[in-house]
Design an enzyme around this catalytic site. Sequence first.
Site, PDB file in Angstrom:
ATOM      1  CE1 TYR A   1      -4.004   1.991   0.112  1.00 28.48           C
ATOM      2  CE2 TYR A   1      -2.791   3.269   1.740  1.00 28.48           C
ATOM      3  CZ  TYR A   1      -3.856   3.148   0.875  1.00 28.48           C
ATOM      4  OH  TYR A   1      -4.775   4.147   0.760  1.00 28.48           O
TER       5      TYR A   1
ATOM      6  CG  HIS B   1     -12.504   2.688  -3.327  1.00 30.49           C
ATOM      7  ND1 HIS B   1     -11.759   2.881  -4.468  1.00 30.49           N
ATOM      8  CD2 HIS B   1     -11.634   2.788  -2.297  1.00 30.49           C
ATOM      9  CE1 HIS B   1     -10.493   3.100  -4.140  1.00 30.49           C
ATOM     10  NE2 HIS B   1     -10.387   3.039  -2.828  1.00 30.49           N
TER      11      HIS B   1
END
Length: 718
Positions: free
Chosen positions: A490, A689
Amino acid sequence: MKKLFISSLALMLTACMNDASTSDNKPQVEATEQVAQSLIYPVTRKDETVDTYFGQKVADPYRWLEDDLSAETAEWVKAENKVTFGYLDQIAYRNKVKSKLEQMWNFEKVGAPFEEGGVEYYYKNDGLQNQYVLYRKNEDGEDTVFLDPNKFSEDGTTSLGGLSFSKDGSLAAYSVSEGGSDWRKVYFIETATGKKLDDMLVDVKFSGLSWYKNEGIYYSSYDKPKGSELSAKTDQHKLYYHKLGQAQSQDSLVFGGTDEQKRRYISGYVSDDANYLFISGANSTSGNDLYMLDLSKPNSKLVTLVDNMDSDSYVLHTIDSKLYIVTNLDAPNQRVVTVDASAPQSDNWQDFIATTENVLSPSVGGGYIFANYMVDAVSKVFQYNLDGKLLREVTLPGVGTASAMSGKDEQTTLYYSFSNYSTPSTIYSYDLKSGESSVYMPSKAKFDANKYESKQVFYTSKDGTRVPMIITHKKGLELNGQNPTILYGYGGFNVSLTPRFSVANAVWMELGGVYAVPNLRGGGEYGKAWHDAGTQLQKQNVFDDFIAAAEYLIEKNYTSSDYLAIRGGSNGGLLVGAVMTQRPDLMQVALPAVGVLDMLRYHTFTAGAGWAYDYGTADQSEEMFKYLLGYSPVHNVKQGVEYPATMVTTGDHDDRVVPAHSFKFAAELQAKQAGNNPVLIRIETNAGHGAGTPVSKTIEQYADIFSFTLYNMGVKAL
């Protein structure tokens, strides 16, 4: 008192994966042989759109794909999905992978109980239910369904968002998301009878729901944008008060809506005694102002607690006029301070829990404060009384992640969950007086943790920075360089990747795969300095950390470039897009999910301008423009380069990272790819999302991702 949340629009789509089996299920990996598919991609029209930045012209030939309302875009989506699913249909073991996921997923999952108004509630999923069901335990001990989101829609794509109970627990407000959208509807219900009130709020976005007594709630939203609800820019958040029984059009504007109070993100929270309203205002996902309104005094004026958007602060708890504030002002790893509400400015703060070398995330329950620290991304928890005395370190079940211990002041027992990449989540009860933990709800996962191992290693990045990574796999793994491996990352927005169990990861490992997660710069694992080291003109550090993680796995023979896949979602999708365009030789498969991929225009959609703290924007300076252009995935696909087998994934209703990012990146790759590696885009319909995605769709997505990955690593059979 709960944390006053600042909306962070770059919340990760953490695509977690973990479980167990015997070695005879290991994929039959052959020497990498490209799947020479003669794919015919849809013709993606190019136009003549050109933008000029600081005198430099930049072509944007697929700009038209940003128009989510156009019939041409809709037809392109259909054509791309036809190619993608046609390809996936040819993978013989795809249904076997899906069946394995369904089998592993199909066990009862129960959340930790919590009390509201003296009544116990808990979430439960029988196994393959699309959404968790909220149960209420009545006075006679009978469990009844309180809210069943599976009944909100036939296909499970409408999900429960926020939920908030009034102080006495007699009323509740809950928000609903349709198709994964960040725009929500809010309903009100009597908890004892389940009767819905007539009140309903619409067009609520990035909002908490905070009750004032039993009279009404504070909530936040934007004015409904003109044009596309999916992609139009939303830039000015507002905090409202809704009084029960009145129309939404009569709701009072509390904060925002003026030039002086213009903020991209605003949230409000009422103290448990209903004496104070605390308001957070922010223009980015990092840093906020903090204000207070005394609700016990008519016509009281707004008081500023913190006027410094270079720091993050929120009120954790109150006792009468004593405020407990969590802040990283002058404390990069956070601290807890106390101050009296009569003079709450930072000059008067007193340290309650001082900052340390480890990142602090505190919680409150049962009249105690729990300091949860990350030490190399794993949990350590300490219990304090409200006078600041350290009582004990909480003995955790192992090395992993413990959820926050929180609850009402009057509770004598709190609950927390504990897991890591190879340990299914187990719920523990914690006795506040003795400090003893005991198993309250063991996991029913069909998984034998004894057959797996997780190892934390430290490797060196390009500039010499030491970075941790946890590698998980079956015990007895042969380090022969031929193990299918997913490297997940990430690296942004102060988000920390801590070890947690997931069924999908379990299936990947049962199939013989290795799962590796590095804690890249840009995240929050080592505090503000670690976060800042991966932002703006230092963003390349994040990509270098990820590349170095891949090189470590290859050097140590966990895998090789032929058997390595990289995966990440949202900001992690950017990570994958940047690394695969910078080092296409490093991996065999790339899996960017709902990624931020057009770095020159990301800030022009929805609330994307709020991500500028991490990214900077192309119009802020020539230096920033050139830096962004230098790594923006959409702009760095080169003609004639052989890119890894790629499956881009997105949702057609993603109104956080709009799908145009993924559309344009896929179009560039398909037009310029050399060699036979496929470039596909899988566009989930009626999906956003990631939050609230129904289990059925999640299983289908992972079946496709794992099958695509293994197939392109040369795995012929399972």
